[in-house]
Design a protein around this motif. Structure first.
Motif, PDB file in Angstrom:
ATOM      1  N   TRP A  46       0.831  -1.211   0.000  1.00  0.00           N
ATOM      2  CA  TRP A  46       0.000   0.000   0.000  1.00  0.00           C
ATOM      3  C   TRP A  46       0.862   1.256   0.000  1.00  0.00           C
ATOM      4  CZ3 TRP A  46       0.568   3.531   3.878  1.00  0.00           C
ATOM      5  CH2 TRP A  46       1.132   3.097   5.074  1.00  0.00           C
ATOM      6  N   ALA A  47       2.011   1.197   0.698  1.00  0.00           N
ATOM      7  CA  ALA A  47       2.903   2.362   0.720  1.00  0.00           C
ATOM      8  C   ALA A  47       3.539   2.581  -0.653  1.00  0.00           C
ATOM      9  CB  ALA A  47       3.982   2.185   1.782  1.00  0.00           C
ATOM     10  N   ILE A  48       3.890   1.479  -1.327  1.00  0.00           N
ATOM     11  CA  ILE A  48       4.445   1.600  -2.676  1.00  0.00           C
ATOM     12  C   ILE A  48       3.407   2.178  -3.619  1.00  0.00           C
ATOM     13  CG2 ILE A  48       5.474   0.347  -4.603  1.00  0.00           C
ATOM     14  CD1 ILE A  48       7.214   0.485  -2.124  1.00  0.00           C
ATOM     15  N   GLY A  49       2.146   1.719  -3.491  1.00  0.00           N
ATOM     16  CA  GLY A  49       1.081   2.253  -4.339  1.00  0.00           C
ATOM     17  C   GLY A  49       0.910   3.748  -4.159  1.00  0.00           C
ATOM     18  N   LEU A  50       0.936   4.212  -2.906  1.00  0.00           N
ATOM     19  CA  LEU A  50       0.815   5.647  -2.650  1.00  0.00           C
ATOM     20  C   LEU A  50       2.018   6.406  -3.189  1.00  0.00           C
ATOM     21  CD1 LEU A  50      -0.695   5.761   0.955  1.00  0.00           C
ATOM     22  CD2 LEU A  50      -1.760   6.563  -1.151  1.00  0.00           C
ATOM     23  N   SER A  51       3.197   5.798  -3.104  1.00  0.00           N
ATOM     24  CA  SER A  51       4.394   6.484  -3.612  1.00  0.00           C
ATOM     25  C   SER A  51       4.365   6.585  -5.136  1.00  0.00           C
ATOM     26  CB  SER A  51       5.662   5.765  -3.141  1.00  0.00           C
ATOM     27  OG  SER A  51       5.871   4.559  -3.851  1.00  0.00           O
ATOM     28  N   ILE A  52       3.881   5.527  -5.816  1.00  0.00           N
ATOM     29  CA  ILE A  52       3.759   5.589  -7.279  1.00  0.00           C
ATOM     30  C   ILE A  52       2.716   6.636  -7.662  1.00  0.00           C
ATOM     31  CG2 ILE A  52       3.135   4.303  -9.356  1.00  0.00           C
ATOM     32  CD1 ILE A  52       4.188   1.781  -8.038  1.00  0.00           C
ATOM     33  N   TYR A  53       1.609   6.653  -6.923  1.00  0.00           N
ATOM     34  CA  TYR A  53       0.579   7.672  -7.144  1.00  0.00           C
ATOM     35  C   TYR A  53       1.153   9.079  -6.984  1.00  0.00           C
ATOM     36  CZ  TYR A  53      -3.123  10.813  -5.421  1.00  0.00           C
ATOM     37  OH  TYR A  53      -3.934  11.883  -5.183  1.00  0.00           O
ATOM     38  N   ALA A  54       1.967   9.276  -5.945  1.00  0.00           N
ATOM     39  CA  ALA A  54       2.566  10.587  -5.704  1.00  0.00           C
ATOM     40  C   ALA A  54       3.535  10.959  -6.816  1.00  0.00           C
ATOM     41  CB  ALA A  54       3.280  10.597  -4.351  1.00  0.00           C
ATOM     42  N   THR A  55       4.236   9.962  -7.368  1.00  0.00           N
ATOM     43  CA  THR A  55       5.161  10.233  -8.470  1.00  0.00           C
ATOM     44  C   THR A  55       4.398  10.660  -9.716  1.00  0.00           C
ATOM     45  OG1 THR A  55       6.718   8.598  -7.587  1.00  0.00           O
ATOM     46  CG2 THR A  55       7.009   9.254  -9.883  1.00  0.00           C
ATOM     47  N   PHE A  56       3.291   9.998 -10.003  1.00  0.00           N
ATOM     48  CA  PHE A  56       2.446  10.403 -11.133  1.00  0.00           C
ATOM     49  C   PHE A  56       1.893  11.811 -10.908  1.00  0.00           C
ATOM     50  CE2 PHE A  56       2.167   6.064 -12.834  1.00  0.00           C
ATOM     51  CZ  PHE A  56       1.998   6.322 -14.185  1.00  0.00           C
ATOM     52  N   LEU A  57       1.500  12.101  -9.666  1.00  0.00           N
ATOM     53  CA  LEU A  57       0.864  13.376  -9.345  1.00  0.00           C
ATOM     54  C   LEU A  57       1.935  14.434  -9.104  1.00  0.00           C
ATOM     55  CD1 LEU A  57      -2.056  14.384  -8.994  1.00  0.00           C
ATOM     56  CD2 LEU A  57      -1.785  14.033  -6.548  1.00  0.00           C
ATOM     57  N   SER A  58       2.670  14.748 -10.153  1.00  0.00           N
ATOM     58  CA  SER A  58       3.772  15.705 -10.047  1.00  0.00           C
ATOM     59  C   SER A  58       3.249  17.125 -10.171  1.00  0.00           C
ATOM     60  CB  SER A  58       4.791  15.432 -11.152  1.00  0.00           C
ATOM     61  OG  SER A  58       4.225  15.720 -12.420  1.00  0.00           O
ATOM     62  N   SER A  59       4.174  18.098 -10.113  1.00  0.00           N
ATOM     63  CA  SER A  59       3.765  19.489 -10.307  1.00  0.00           C
ATOM     64  C   SER A  59       3.284  19.715 -11.730  1.00  0.00           C
ATOM     65  CB  SER A  59       4.915  20.438  -9.969  1.00  0.00           C
ATOM     66  OG  SER A  59       6.044  20.177 -10.785  1.00  0.00           O
ATOM     67  N   ASN A  60       3.676  18.833 -12.675  1.00  0.00           N
ATOM     68  CA  ASN A  60       3.118  18.916 -14.028  1.00  0.00           C
ATOM     69  C   ASN A  60       1.608  18.705 -13.990  1.00  0.00           C
ATOM     70  OD1 ASN A  60       5.620  19.330 -15.077  1.00  0.00           O
ATOM     71  ND2 ASN A  60       5.886  17.268 -15.877  1.00  0.00           N
ATOM     72  N   THR A  61       1.159  17.777 -13.137  1.00  0.00           N
ATOM     73  CA  THR A  61      -0.276  17.562 -12.966  1.00  0.00           C
ATOM     74  C   THR A  61      -0.904  18.717 -12.196  1.00  0.00           C
ATOM     75  OG1 THR A  61       0.082  15.172 -12.919  1.00  0.00           O
ATOM     76  CG2 THR A  61      -2.015  15.975 -12.084  1.00  0.00           C
ATOM     77  N   PHE A  62      -0.234  19.144 -11.128  1.00  0.00           N
ATOM     78  CA  PHE A  62      -0.785  20.153 -10.237  1.00  0.00           C
ATOM     79  C   PHE A  62      -0.966  21.498 -10.937  1.00  0.00           C
ATOM     80  CE2 PHE A  62      -1.542  19.910  -5.644  1.00  0.00           C
ATOM     81  CZ  PHE A  62      -1.988  21.195  -5.392  1.00  0.00           C
ATOM     82  N   LEU A  63      -0.025  21.853 -11.799  1.00  0.00           N
ATOM     83  CA  LEU A  63      -0.087  23.148 -12.480  1.00  0.00           C
ATOM     84  C   LEU A  63      -0.404  23.013 -13.963  1.00  0.00           C
ATOM     85  CD1 LEU A  63       3.055  24.730 -10.791  1.00  0.00           C
ATOM     86  CD2 LEU A  63       0.676  25.299 -10.308  1.00  0.00           C
ATOM     87  N   GLY A  64       0.218  22.022 -14.620  1.00  0.00           N
ATOM     88  CA  GLY A  64       0.050  21.887 -16.060  1.00  0.00           C
ATOM     89  C   GLY A  64      -1.337  21.439 -16.466  1.00  0.00           C
ATOM     90  N   VAL A  65      -1.939  20.514 -15.708  1.00  0.00           N
ATOM     91  CA  VAL A  65      -3.258  19.996 -16.083  1.00  0.00           C
ATOM     92  C   VAL A  65      -4.347  21.071 -15.961  1.00  0.00           C
ATOM     93  CG1 VAL A  65      -5.083  18.396 -15.402  1.00  0.00           C
ATOM     94  CG2 VAL A  65      -2.756  17.568 -15.734  1.00  0.00           C
TER      95      VAL A  65
END
Length: 529
Positions: A46-65
């Protein structure tokens, strides 16, 4: 621009101190290279899943999307819709494969399959992809913090970059994973707060947002026509599938995490947890972008202010009249990336700004830190140990990892500085990643699927694929008199066509090699009547 209130500065400072403290805490465990790169394989799924999710959810997603949704529509969301199919392929084939090899590097097996050149080629492609990813994320974080502080973007990248390098070098993979677990929660909370504030400040609320969005076609997923020259639904779907397949199956950032779990089953669960989290959360960022479009349309004074800010960035030192003329020519697509920072500066209450900035910082830090660790691991295993010195002591291996992590962090920071001035951070990342990742994935699929393909066919197919990728990338620069030689495809098709070219060319060459060019002469025997 305005000065952040003391409360917001304290929130940001507390976050940065906490991140550094995590790095210091885990630094005591890093006694060997195995602990630094895979956390000795003791992290729960579960911790690995959250870490992969966090890697996908980069600042490119936060600002670019949100910037992309503000300037156009939800066409880019199709990238997220392709994730479940790529995740199924990865969990069905890639995770068992990597767990069975026991190799921490995603590229070691390519040498066993095709020779040293294949491994080196994949490593170079991966490292270039990481530099593009880290650079675009450094650029995204600097874009937002510049609006809040007024400091030059290059200065912001240097300060933030040094903090990231410090805690990543100290803590290793275990620190990266556990900080990403916390960062994933902070990012999601920050996005929910922004969405709430936009809707709460919108005259007419959700109904008005939907009404404006529909009238401006903001909720479109793109054209469904079979047109591969534009960013249609099918172009983004194909790009997303191949890119996510590369992420889950070839990207060292993710492959390395498969080895940090206790079993293949836990690794598979981590992939699906990432998908279940990322798809709806990425949709929320598109909703934020469309809501911001409606909000700024309902507040013309704010819309004019962000236009003027974008004009000032494009024409530094321009007179007010020159800036007004330039601002009048700018479309929403020209300043979409600036809307989210502008909203934060002007409309988010004191205290919450610090939390949202911490969320953006965490979005940048999680992806950059994992990229630094993965790049250092690949350099250590696939380059230094392969070509220079294979028998390193634990102390030498750790020193090498520390140095490599620092160097790749500095290179990523430099790449981000070089990107200052680009139109869309999301577009530049998609273009660069497609160029570098296409050949790597094509070679990998050729090795896994076409079991009879050998070194010569794979090398020839890869060279053909590289030529196709180079042609598609730079064909727009072909002079007008040779316009017929330009690629007709959209730039996101570089990843798709490059991958398919290598795979199909290698498969065809393998079949041609097995099939004789001329049929064998029938044997004639002397028959006595």
């Amino acid at each position: 621009m305005k000065t952040l209130p003391v409360l917001d500065l304290l929130v940001i400072l507390a976050y940065l101190v906490g991140i550094v403290a995590v790095g210091i805490y885990f630094s005591r465990k890093n006694q060997d290279a195995d602990q630094f790169t895979t956390a000795s394989g003791k992290i729960p799924g579960w911790a690995i899943g959250l870490s992969i999710y966090a890697t996908f959810l980069s600042s490119n997603t936060f600002l670019g999307v949100p910037g992309k949704a503000f300037g156009s529509n939800w066409n880019s969301f199709v990238f997220s819709l392709s994730m479940p199919l790529a995740a199924w392929v990865a969990s069905r084939f890639f995770v068992p494969f990597y767990r069975s090899t026991g190799e921490v590097s995603a590229y070691t097996h390519l040498e066993h399959r095709f020779g040293a050149w294949a491994r080196t080629y994949a490593v170079v492609c991966f490292l270039l992809t990481q530099l593009a990813r880290m650079g675009s994320i450094f650029f995204g974080i600097a874009l937002s913090l510049q609006a809040l502080t007024g400091y030059p973007m290059a200065t912001i990248m240097i300060v933030v970059g040094l903090c990231i390098i410090f805690y990543t070098v100290l803590g290793g993979m275990e620190a990266v994973i556990w900080t990403e677990v916390v960062q994933g929660v902070i990012k999601t909370a920050g996005a929910l707060i922004i969405l709430y504030l936009v809707i709460a400040g919108m005259p007419g609320g959700v109904d008005r947002v939907v009404e404006i969005g529909k009238s401006a076609d903001k909720f479109s997923l793109g054209s469904f026509r079979p047109d591969f020259t534009q960013s249609t639904f099918w172009v983004v779907l194909l790009y997303g599938f191949f890119m996510n397949l590369n992420n889950f199956g070839m990207d060292q950032n993710y492959v390395q995490r498969y080895h940090t779990t206790t079993s293949a089953r836990e690794a598979t669960r981590s992939i699906w947890l990432c998908v279940y989290l990322y798809v709806p959360v990425s949709l929320m960022f598109f909703v934020i972008g469309s809501s911001l479009y409606a909000y700024y349309l309902a507040h013309p004074n704010l819309l004019e202010a962000v236009r003027m800010q974008a004009a000032a960035d494009r024409l530094p030192g321009g007179s007010p009249e020159e800036l007004r003329r330039l601002a009048a020519t700018l479309s929403p697509a020209d300043f979409g990336d600036k809307v989210m920072p502008h909203f934060m500066v002007n409309k988010v209450p004191a205290g919450l700004v610090g939390l949202i900035v911490a969320a953006i910082l965490s979005a940048a830090m999680s992806t950059i830190s994992s990229g630094m660790n993965a790049s250092a691991t690949v350099f250590s295993v696939d380059i230094y140990r392969r070509y220079f010195k294979s028998d390193l002591t634990d102390r030498q291996a750790m020193r090498l990892l520390y140095i490599a992590t620092t160097v790749f962090g500095l290179l990523g920071m430099t790449t981000g500085i070089a990107m200052i001035g680009v139109k869309s951070v999301l577009d530049i990342w998609w273009m660069l990643s497609g160029i570098f990742a296409g050949g790597m994935l094509g070679l990998f699929l050729l090795g896994m699927i076409s079991r009879q393909t050998r070194n010569a066919e794979a090398l020839t197919a890869t060279l053909i694929g590289i030529l196709v990728i180079v042609w598609m990338t730079f064909s727009s620069r072909i002079p007008d008199e040779y316009a017929a030689l330009r690629s007709p495809f959209h730039q996101n098709m570089i990843m798709v066509i490059g991958t398919l070219t290598i795979f199909l060319a290698g498969t065809l060459l393998t079949r041609l090699k097995r099939k004789p060019v001329f049929p064998a002469e029938p044997s004639v025997k002397n028959v006595t009547p």
